[in-house]
Design an enzyme around this catalytic site. Structure first.
Site, PDB file in Angstrom:
ATOM      1  N   SER A  22       4.874  18.552  -3.338  1.00  0.00           N
ATOM      2  CA  SER A  22       4.077  17.163  -2.555  1.00  0.00           C
ATOM      3  C   SER A  22       3.167  18.238  -2.191  1.00  0.00           C
ATOM      4  O   SER A  22       1.855  16.960  -1.278  1.00  0.00           O
ATOM      5  CB  SER A  22       4.749  15.979  -2.172  1.00  0.00           C
ATOM      6  N   THR A 154     -18.478 -26.415  -3.605  1.00  0.00           N
ATOM      7  CA  THR A 154     -17.160 -26.940  -4.194  1.00  0.00           C
ATOM      8  C   THR A 154     -17.633 -26.663  -5.626  1.00  0.00           C
ATOM      9  O   THR A 154     -18.261 -26.926  -6.200  1.00  0.00           O
ATOM     10  CB  THR A 154     -16.503 -27.866  -3.966  1.00  0.00           C
ATOM     11  N   HIS A 155     -16.547 -25.820  -6.445  1.00  0.00           N
ATOM     12  CA  HIS A 155     -16.422 -25.637  -8.018  1.00  0.00           C
ATOM     13  C   HIS A 155     -17.934 -24.357  -8.119  1.00  0.00           C
ATOM     14  O   HIS A 155     -18.219 -25.270  -9.126  1.00  0.00           O
ATOM     15  CB  HIS A 155     -16.221 -26.277  -8.559  1.00  0.00           C
ATOM     16  N   SER A 276     -31.869   0.313 -12.608  1.00  0.00           N
ATOM     17  CA  SER A 276     -31.393   0.538 -14.201  1.00  0.00           C
ATOM     18  C   SER A 276     -31.910   2.038 -14.449  1.00  0.00           C
ATOM     19  O   SER A 276     -33.099   2.271 -14.162  1.00  0.00           O
ATOM     20  CB  SER A 276     -31.736  -0.149 -14.380  1.00  0.00           C
ATOM     21  N   LYS A 282     -34.927  -3.476 -12.804  1.00  0.00           N
ATOM     22  CA  LYS A 282     -33.828  -3.774 -12.420  1.00  0.00           C
ATOM     23  C   LYS A 282     -33.514  -3.416 -10.798  1.00  0.00           C
ATOM     24  O   LYS A 282     -34.213  -2.285  -9.872  1.00  0.00           O
ATOM     25  CB  LYS A 282     -32.772  -3.191 -13.138  1.00  0.00           C
ATOM     26  N   ASN A 284     -30.173  -3.552  -8.042  1.00  0.00           N
ATOM     27  CA  ASN A 284     -28.506  -3.581  -8.673  1.00  0.00           C
ATOM     28  C   ASN A 284     -27.847  -4.194  -7.518  1.00  0.00           C
ATOM     29  O   ASN A 284     -27.851  -2.592  -6.718  1.00  0.00           O
ATOM     30  CB  ASN A 284     -28.077  -3.554  -9.691  1.00  0.00           C
ATOM     31  N   GLU A 289     -20.561  -4.418  -5.985  1.00  0.00           N
ATOM     32  CA  GLU A 289     -19.589  -4.687  -7.081  1.00  0.00           C
ATOM     33  C   GLU A 289     -18.812  -2.939  -6.983  1.00  0.00           C
ATOM     34  O   GLU A 289     -17.576  -3.877  -7.652  1.00  0.00           O
ATOM     35  CB  GLU A 289     -21.234  -4.199  -8.468  1.00  0.00           C
ATOM     36  N   TYR A 316      17.270   8.564   1.919  1.00  0.00           N
ATOM     37  CA  TYR A 316      16.052   8.944   0.815  1.00  0.00           C
ATOM     38  C   TYR A 316      16.544   9.157  -0.318  1.00  0.00           C
ATOM     39  O   TYR A 316      17.469   9.900  -1.039  1.00  0.00           O
ATOM     40  CB  TYR A 316      16.109  10.276   1.862  1.00  0.00           C
ATOM     41  N   GLN A 321       8.816  10.452  -2.583  1.00  0.00           N
ATOM     42  CA  GLN A 321       7.462  10.969  -2.225  1.00  0.00           C
ATOM     43  C   GLN A 321       6.353  10.370  -3.172  1.00  0.00           C
ATOM     44  O   GLN A 321       5.309  10.709  -3.137  1.00  0.00           O
ATOM     45  CB  GLN A 321       7.791  12.347  -2.805  1.00  0.00           C
ATOM     46  N   LYS A 324       2.954   8.400  -1.084  1.00  0.00           N
ATOM     47  CA  LYS A 324       1.769   8.621  -0.487  1.00  0.00           C
ATOM     48  C   LYS A 324       0.700   8.624  -0.501  1.00  0.00           C
ATOM     49  O   LYS A 324      -0.631   8.369  -0.565  1.00  0.00           O
ATOM     50  CB  LYS A 324       2.173  10.146   0.100  1.00  0.00           C
TER      51      LYS A 324
HETATM   52  N1  ARG Z   1       8.159  15.813   0.503  1.00  0.00           N
HETATM   53  C1  ARG Z   1       8.904  14.632   0.766  1.00  0.00           C
HETATM   54  C2  ARG Z   1       7.882  13.304   0.630  1.00  0.00           C
HETATM   55  O1  ARG Z   1       7.221  13.257   0.339  1.00  0.00           O
HETATM   56  C3  ARG Z   1       9.533  15.146   2.347  1.00  0.00           C
HETATM   57  C4  ARG Z   1      10.926  14.597   2.356  1.00  0.00           C
HETATM   58  C5  ARG Z   1      12.230  16.114   0.935  1.00  0.00           C
HETATM   59  N2  ARG Z   1      13.318  15.828   1.148  1.00  0.00           N
HETATM   60  C6  ARG Z   1      14.110  16.642   0.612  1.00  0.00           C
HETATM   61  N3  ARG Z   1      15.418  16.166   0.599  1.00  0.00           N
HETATM   62  N4  ARG Z   1      13.635  16.529  -0.488  1.00  0.00           N
HETATM   63  O2  ARG Z   1       9.316  12.781   0.599  1.00  0.00           O
END
Ligand code: ARG
Length: 466
Positions: A22, A154-155, A276, A282, A284, A289, A316, A321, A324
């Protein structure tokens, strides 16, 4: 060699390393990881779990690593898997055995939960600041346009008269809710999970509150299993950001409409519009958008994480992971939109003439005409029918409620008098809608005052130029 290689006799396959890592995306939490480790090391020493001298060495070396990362003198290696192991490995490279003591009474599971909370707390504050600036821009525009009469729809059909100020303050109300939603989210997120360990805490006599306080948390999470497996705060943030983007997207849609030739209520500054490649005429509204388009992307992040979490048993699981990238992307997206969007609003010009012309068409004062008859004693339903007939007649003859003669009015009801022309004037229609929340200048003034207070409570001052 991997930090966890003790139990293994063969290296992981290179493709597994790539899938597992990660660090390409969690490296952005380096600062929070280091801050968390400094607080943890200091607590370990205070509790007599490691020597003070070792803690001092750890803390000094972590400070050095932070400096090196910020100076660009640090290599994030895929082999280190994630930011937590990267920094821990580097620490041990630098100070040897003392570095190996840092992870006492800690797991990557509570570490990652801590880092993510710290990181998101910081980014939420940035987002709130940007929304406050957007609200200030709306407040400023509104304070100059309390007399700019326009149709309200409205509408998407012209309905009743309002002012551009009233319209802008509707969006200010929406963005205010976004601010308070994020404040709530921040408050619920403000608990330190560190000390949850892998999932059932630790046997060491740690002081969780000390770490929490050092890191600026209001308190600690109550259950260690929940502490490491809760991602509600990420989902809640993504929900709040989705609603925020939905609001930005709705205003974007209005901007796109309003700068079309069909409306021409506003014109965007050249700095916030694009051309454009083929059509020379144009101009824009790409910013609006794109904001509207990026809304889908933020919704996608919310859906992705809700789906990831829905089948996970405690505690966990590596699936987590996957939290993120979506939340980082959503935060980046929102922060890339807000300042540009605010600047686009601040620099647009408003065509009062075009708005007024639109307000004069479409019989948006018909309700007011009916109310006039009600004031003369007619039940509303009867007044409604009479004015409906008048409108139909006007449409047939190419007239409006303003251009019709009194004689014509009288043909529909003897209750009509000369003062009907004052009653159907757009300015009269707006000024008489002076209920709290309405478009009359006095009512909008109260809304401006309320927003000014809201902003000032949050340290943003409004320059009253009205
Ligand atoms: N890189 C992991 C995450 O983002 C950290 C936690 C990992 N823990 C484990 N026991 N593999 O979730």
């Amino acid at each position: 060699m991997k930090l966890w290689s003790g139990r293994f006799s063969a290296d992981t396959d290179a493709l597994v390393d790539k899938l597992n890592a990660s660090i390409p995306f969690d490296r952005r939490m380096y600062r929070e990881d280091i801050e968390g480790s400094i607080a943890h090391a200091d607590m370990l020493a205070a509790q007599g779990i490691i020597d003070r001298a070792e803690a001092d060495a750890i803390i000094a070396a972590l400070g050095g690593i932070l400096k090196d990362i910020e100076a660009g003198n640090y290599e994030f290696k895929l082999a280190d898997e994630d930011i937590h192991m990267s920094i821990e490995a580097e620490l041990t490279r630098r100070i040897g055995d003392a570095g190996k003591r840092l992870h006492t009474a800690r797991s990557r599971n509570d570490q990652v939960a801590l880092d993510l909370r710290l990181y998101l707390k910081r980014r939420i504050r940035e987002i709130i600041d940007e929304i406050l600036h957007l609200i200030r821009a709306l407040h400023n525009i509104a304070s100059h346009t309390m007399d700019a009469v326009m149709p309200a729809y409205t509408h998407l059909q012209r309905a009743q008269p309002t002012t551009f100020a009233h319209y802008m303050m509707a969006y200010a109300s929406m963005f205010r809710r976004d601010v308070t939603r994020l404040e709530d989210c921040l408050e619920r997120m403000d608990l330190s999970p560190l000390g949850s360990g892998a999932l059932t805490g630790t046997t060491y006599p740690i002081d969780r509150m000390r770490v929490a306080k050092a890191l600026g948390f209001a308190g600690i999470t109550e259950n260690s299993m929940d502490g490491v497996s809760d991602r509600d705060y990420v989902i809640e943030l993504l929900s709040d950001l989705s609603i925020l983007m939905m609001h930005l997207s709705r205003l974007s849609e209005e901007i796109v409409l309003w700068c079309s030739w069909e409306f021409k209520f506003i014109e965007l500054s050249d700095r916030y519009a694009t051309g454009s490649s083929i059509m020379p005429q144009k101009k824009n509204p790409d910013v609006a958008e794109l904001v509207r388009g990026k809304t889908g992307r933020v919704y996608g992040s919310l859906l992705a994480l809700l789906t990831t979490m829905k089948g996970l048993p405690l505690a966990y699981n590596k699936d987590m992971q996957e939290d993120k990238e979506p939340v980082f992307d959503a935060v980046d997206t929102v922060l890339s939109c807000l300042p540009v969007f605010t600047a686009m609003l601040e620099t647009m010009t408003i065509s009062r003439d075009r708005m007024r012309a639109a307000a004069l068409e479409g019989f948006i004062n018909a309700t007011d005409c009916a109310d006039y008859l009600v004031r003369k004693g007619l039940p509303f339903r009867d007044a409604y029918t009479i004015v409906g007939n008048i409108v139909a007649d006007c449409v047939r003859r190419g007239l409006t409620l303003e251009t019709m003669s009194l004689e014509d009015y009288r043909a529909f009801s003897p209750l009509f008098d000369e003062d009907v022309f004052r009653a159907v004037r757009l300015e009269t229609c707006v000024a008489s809608r002076n209920v709290p929340g309405g478009p009359a200048p006095t009512a909008v003034w109260a809304q401006l005052e309320s927003v000014r207070k809201f902003l000032e409570e949050r340290g943003v001052t409004v320059h009253d130029e009205a």
